[in-house]
Design an enzyme around this catalytic site. Structure first.
Site, short mmCIF file in Angstrom:
data_model
loop_
_atom_site.label_atom_id
_atom_site.label_comp_id
_atom_site.label_asym_id
_atom_site.label_seq_id
_atom_site.Cartn_x
_atom_site.Cartn_y
_atom_site.Cartn_z
N HIS A 38 0.84 -1.18 0.00
CA HIS A 38 0.00 0.00 0.00
C HIS A 38 0.89 1.24 0.00
O HIS A 38 2.11 1.14 0.08
CB HIS A 38 -0.94 0.00 1.20
CG HIS A 38 -2.14 -0.89 1.02
ND1 HIS A 38 -3.12 -0.62 0.09
CD2 HIS A 38 -2.51 -2.03 1.64
CE1 HIS A 38 -4.05 -1.56 0.14
NE2 HIS A 38 -3.69 -2.44 1.06
N ASP A 68 -0.23 6.74 -3.90
CA ASP A 68 -1.47 6.42 -4.62
C ASP A 68 -1.84 7.50 -5.63
O ASP A 68 -2.09 7.22 -6.80
CB ASP A 68 -2.62 6.24 -3.63
CG ASP A 68 -2.56 4.93 -2.88
OD1 ASP A 68 -1.71 4.09 -3.23
OD2 ASP A 68 -3.34 4.74 -1.94
#
Length: 295
Positions: A38, A68
């Site tokens: 992540h 992200d």
């Protein structure tokens, strides 16, 4: 896509003008390439996370903005735009290979390349821009809110001191940051956020309120510029589309209701050369679903 037999080599052979974008966490190859991860993992491996946080505290991840959205989605989209632009000259497409580790590192290029400059190069939390200086930090106000201070240049620092009621002789800019931080901390706690806004609004002291997500759209500056819109699906604030283009201004999708299940089924099938009779038969057999039959 490749598991479906639709990898870039196959598709580019069929259509040499195709721009094929790949976005992964760790990249297409390498020791970590097959691992799950992540945002926090990607910026950790990029080196960026080690720089974020206060002195003598553990590294602090900036939510999931850096990998992200910044190093991942934004740079991937930029790569697609560059490939499309290059295609106007060459007539050929290509593969855009984006990953969030390298994207986050590249997003941080200035930080990496300025380590020998005066404002970086010290341990985390001891540099000019990472809360290591008293004139680039946030301070709590009397009502439990915060003010952001970014008075880097001497002329702006003088305006800051004037607003706080200090002189340059009392609180010199480049000395005793920790002691001066204590002075600033006590002074900011003497007034509310609104009272400090009345002191600093319209000045060059580089002092602004730290606004919540609910407060930001209502702030006079943002309201005047229509910087936020209402996200219609949840009736909450959302940023307006940016940047603004003069001839082809953008419009955020936040202002449009979310598509409903089956809303565009008929339209898409008709566009793909299905006859109305075929579409009707698919609906009758339960193969497709429509929000409201248009047949």
């Amino acid at each position: 896509m490749e598991k479906l037999g639709l990898g870039p080599n196959i598709l580019l052979e069929d259509n040499p003008q195709l721009v094929y974008a790949r976005l992964t966490g760790f990249g297409q190859y390498g020791k970590y390439s097959k691992m799950a991860g992540h945002d926090i993992n990607y910026i950790a491996v990029s080196g960026l996370l080690s720089l974020l946080g206060r002195k003598n505290e553990k590294p602090t991840a900036p939510i999931n903005l850096a990998a992200d959205f910044g190093g991942g989605g934004l740079l991937c989209a930029l790569g697609i735009m560059m490939a499309l632009y290059e295609r106007t000259n060459s007539g050929f497409g290509q593969v855009v290979d984006a990953n969030m580790v390298e994207g986050s590192a590249y997003l941080s290029s200035w930080i990496f390349r300025s380590q020998k400059h005066p404002y970086w190069g010290q341990p985390r939390g001891e540099n000019m821009l990472d809360t290591g200086s008293h004139f680039y930090d946030t301070y709590e106000t009397k009502d439990g809110k915060y003010m952001a201070v970014g008075a880097l240049e001497p002329q702006f620092y003088s305006k800051l001191l004037h607003g706080l009621g200090f002189s340059d002789e009392e609180v010199p800019q480049m000395e005793n940051s920790e002691a001066h931080r204590e002075l600033f901390t006590k002074r900011f706690q003497e007034r509310t956020q609104q009272e400090w806004c009345e002191v600093f609004d319209g000045t060059d002291a580089c002092v602004t309120p730290v606004l919540s997500l609910d407060e930001a759209p209502k702030h006079p500056h943002n309201a005047e510029r229509n910087s936020f819109v209402t996200y219609v699906d949840h009736n909450i604030p959302a940023p307006a589309a940016a940047p603004r283009l003069s001839r082809t201004p953008p419009v955020t999708k936040a202002m449009e209701p979310k598509s409903q299940h089956g809303e565009h089924t008929v339209e898409i099938l008709i566009d793909n050369n299905y006859t109305m009779q075929e579409v009707q038969q698919l609906e009758h057999e339960g193969v497709i679903a429509t929000k409201k039959s248009k047949l």
